[in-house]
Design an enzyme around this catalytic site. Structure first.
Site, PDB file in Angstrom:
ATOM      1  N   GLY A   1       4.348   1.277   9.258  1.00  0.00           N
ATOM      2  CA  GLY A   1       5.336   1.635  10.274  1.00  0.00           C
ATOM      3  C   GLY A   1       4.957   2.904  11.025  1.00  0.00           C
ATOM      4  O   GLY A   1       5.363   3.095  12.172  1.00  0.00           O
TER       5      GLY A   1
ATOM      6  N   GLU B   1       0.331  -3.039   5.001  1.00  0.00           N
ATOM      7  CA  GLU B   1       1.488  -3.796   4.498  1.00  0.00           C
ATOM      8  C   GLU B   1       1.092  -4.936   3.577  1.00  0.00           C
ATOM      9  O   GLU B   1       1.782  -5.239   2.607  1.00  0.00           O
ATOM     10  CB  GLU B   1       2.304  -4.353   5.672  1.00  0.00           C
ATOM     11  CG  GLU B   1       3.167  -3.323   6.402  1.00  0.00           C
ATOM     12  CD  GLU B   1       2.433  -2.610   7.526  1.00  0.00           C
ATOM     13  OE1 GLU B   1       1.181  -2.649   7.551  1.00  0.00           O
ATOM     14  OE2 GLU B   1       3.116  -2.007   8.373  1.00  0.00           O
TER      15      GLU B   1
END
Ligand code: 3H9
Length: 709
Positions: free
Chosen positions: A110, A133
């Protein structure tokens, strides 16, 4: 001047105007992970920038050592707190003033998505950009799959997202992830100068969603097809890798907003999956195991020169691990010939890496320049820590420690790499038991991540802290273990292997057991592992334990019978499998099956059929039950220490989070019910752990012990 609305948001995201540039600083220790307050703060800052006519550009920076390490992983599995990160990124991208992200340290997940939603990006040396991720069972879920592919093309985006690797500043520049690399490492000054330059040149906002990296549809489609084929082969039951490929395909085929919706749906599926829970548990477990009662109260001793006693496979592997981390190594062997063999073992490890083009000749030479060999213990007079890796025999080890006691300087840490001997007894045999601990490496020691730091009762806290410090230098996952036969890992191994042997004698073939265990996610089944490591190792341990074995306990002799024939596995061309003509992949062996069949008859066993699922349930129940005993006895501090041990030393599939986490997902009452059902046939082997029984009675789980420890 600091302007902000929500109090939390104001504390973690400050914004202040500097000569027409609104400087937005994310200040959320330790790594600027994005939680609800950071999300709110970022939106507030962009709103403020748009609303203030004096603001002509926005600069986003991170306080401390990183830009942003990603979404706050601790929030997953909890109720969502608005605004969402995709909303935040969209709001940044929509800002009417040019937004610059100035990156130092980690810009991951993010964090990189925030940077990609910004209009311009500058990184300084030392920056690490990536979309890791996938390692958490996720995919970039804040527009990352859509913006990265548009910015740098499908191929490069897929490579980043499927590997989860980090790119440095220069590579990020080459890929087009950033627009420039700063001249200095002063990220704030570099970012501010860039923002002023943009103001001076009247640069407009430049939105990544309009980037043209996917303009060549054919090249994009080819990259996606190749990645899909490769991922199908390699991802072994993992959910998120193929979804990442699907998202990049969506980026190629769909308008941006639809692509974002597609990505969001896939992200939520991954976020809610047990794989994500397992991988996030693994992430925290690895970090948590590094903290022990001793590291909380004591500072490590100095670590510069390390002695290694013994140049066999283990000693050489340990030496390579030490050399690779930049430490100087002195190896002691009993004579010149043995020393020469030790050095040759080390060279062999490096030469194999050179042959695979993983390292250069220069790297090998640099490492070996820190290596010295000696046949006299006096060479260890200045060693800070010595690791003994000689033959597994109490008297041999005691003799080594007597020498160390004689020559080592006061305060030197004296470690044994024993796999099962009583370290307290070794410590008690010398004049400085307070300096003795176990450092149990796993073979090949330069590759396996696990290091059990075995803590005998009399050792001083700073000696234990030094063991953990060494693990950090070696980039290993250190797990604190108490003294018992086999510590955490090998003690569990002995039990779940016994369960596998019983399954084999009861009717399953070793080949079915291996397959079932592989399908669960282990890289190899137990009999493949035995063949690879050498059946003689376990055989020796079984002979050693024979005298103390409970005569009423069931004992499966099949492994011994293979060893009696000299079938030790790959190295002898035969074990549970055949390895004809030096093959590395074994073939099932009808003669082994005949031996098993004969042994079943001898033991009076009526063979049964087991489904793969039944095999896995027994195998795992044995593992979980022994793990519970180990926690109950305080050998492991918490269930998560057992999980980290099995994941890093024994191939337990990471996405299942280790046996104790897995047990929680299955339900402890179900595991206990299985054990009680198995106990009907063999009550001695299947004795439910008191801890397991207690947790089930209280309606609690292993995770509750991780939180309270
Ligand atoms: C994501 O971003 C999803 C989005 O695409 C979509 C959202 C919609 N959250 O490793 P360290 C803690 S997924 C919470 O020892 P280092 C860590 O537990 C995320 N906490 O330091 C530790 O806590 P403690 C994608 C985090 O300097 C402390 O920080 N991002 C997070 O060796 C220090 O960590 C990643 O996967 C986090 N994201 O390494 C990056 N990250 O002190 C994960 C760390 O209580 N993080 N903590 O034990 C890392 O790779 C490393 O932590 C990093 C620093 C390289 C940043």
């Amino acid at each position: 001047m600091t302007l902000s609305s929500a109090p939390d948001a104001a504390a973690t995201v400050q914004h202040a105007s500097r000569g027409g540039v609104l400087v937005v600083t994310i200040d959320h220790a330790p790594v600027n992970a994005i939680d609800g307050a950071v999300r709110r703060g970022l939106i507030d800052a962009i709103e403020a920038a748009d609303a203030d006519a004096s603001v002509r550009a926005v600069l986003i920076v991170g306080a401390g050592r990183n830009f942003i390490a990603g979404a706050d992983i601790r929030e997953f599995g909890k109720p969502a707190v608005p605004p969402s990160l995709p909303e935040v990124c969209n709001r940044i991208e929509a800002c009417g003033k040019p937004v610059v992200a100035a990156i130092h340290g980690a810009a991951l997940g993010g964090g990189l998505e925030v940077a990609l939603a910004s209009h311009y990006r500058i990184a300084v040396e030392g920056a690490k950009l990536g979309l890791p991720e996938v390692q958490l069972g996720l995919l970039p879920g804040a527009g990352g799959t859509q913006r990265t592919a548009r910015l740098i093309g499908a191929r490069a985006a897929l490579s980043l997202m499927l590997s989860g690797r980090h790119a440095g500043a220069q590579e990020a520049l080459r890929l087009g992830l950033v627009d420039r690399v700063g001249q200095s490492d002063d990220v704030f000054a570099e970012g501010l100068a860039y923002a002023h330059e943009l103001i001076a040149t009247k640069a407009a906002p430049r939105r990544t969603k309009h980037a043209r990296g996917l303009a060549d549809k054919e090249a994009g489609a080819a990259a996606i097809a190749a990645a899909r084929a490769e991922t199908q082969k390699k991802s072994r039951g993992l959910l998120s890798p193929l979804k990442i490929v699907d998202c990049v395909e969506a980026a190629l085929q769909l308008p941006f907003d639809e692509g974002l919706r597609f990505e969001r749906e896939r992200f939520v599926e991954c976020r809610e999956s047990p794989q994500r829970a397992g991988l996030v548990h693994a992430f925290f477990a690895e970090r948590e195991t590094q903290k022990s009662p001793e590291t909380r109260v004591a500072q490590p001793r100095a670590l510069n020169t390390i002695g290694v006693i013994g140049g066999g496979t283990m000693g050489a592997g340990i030496a390579v691990a030490l050399l690779d981390s930049g430490l100087a190594v002195k190896m002691i062997e009993r004579d010149e010939a043995s020393l020469e063999r030790g050095r040759a073992h080390i060279e062999k490890v490096y030469d194999a890496l050179i042959a695979k083009e993983r390292i250069t000749h220069e790297t090998k030479e640099r490492a070996l320049s820190r290596f010295e060999g000696a046949t006299n213990y006096d060479a260890l007079a200045d060693a800070d820590l010595v690791i003994e890796a000689v033959f597994e025999d109490m008297e041999v080890k005691k003799a080594v420690f007597a020498q160390l006691d004689r020559v080592c300087k006061p305060g030197a840490v004296l470690a044994t790499n024993t796999s099962y001997l009583d370290i307290d007894e070794i410590a008690a045999s010398i004049s400085r038991p307070q300096d003795v601990l176990g450092l149990h490496f796993f073979s090949p020691a330069n590759i396996m991540k696990l290091l059990e730091v075995v803590v005998p009762p009399r050792v001083l806290p700073d000696v234990v802290a030094t063991g953990f410090e060494l693990a950090k230098k070696l980039k290993k996952v250190a797990v604190r273990a108490g003294v018992c036969d086999g510590f955490i890992g090998n003690r569990m191994l002995a039990v779940y292997r016994a369960a596998a042997d019983q399954l084999m004698e009861d009717g399953a073939s070793p080949y079915q057991i291996d397959r079932a265990v592989r399908d669960f996610g282990f890289p190899m089944g137990p009999y493949q592992v035995i063949d690879l490591a050498g059946g003689d190792i376990g055989w020796a341990a079984r002979k050693r334990r024979a005298a103390t074995r409970d005569p009423d306990a069931r004992y499966v002799r099949i492994g011994d019978m293979l060893c009696e024939r000299g079938w030790f596995g790959q190295k002898t061309g035969r074990g549970y499998y055949r390895y004809d003509d030096g093959a590395r992949i074994g073939q099932p062996d009808a003669e082994v099956e005949a031996i098993i069949e004969a042994e079943r008859k001898r033991a009076g066993v009526e063979p049964r059929t087991f489904s793969d699922e039944q095999i896995v349930r027994r195998y795992l129940a044995a593992m979980i039950n022994e793990g519970a005993n180990i926690v109950h006895e305080g050998i492991a501090q918490r269930p998560l220490d057992v999980d980290a041990t099995l994941m890093h030393g024994f191939g337990f599939p990471r996405h299942r989070g280790g046996p104790m986490h897995y047990a929680d997902t299955v339900g402890l009452a179900n595991v206990l019910a299985d054990i009680r059902a198995f106990a009907k046939d063999d009550p001695l082997f299947w004795r439910a752990s008191p801890l397991l029984v207690d947790l089930v009675e209280r309606g609690a789980d292993f995770a509750s012990l991780n939180r309270t420890a």
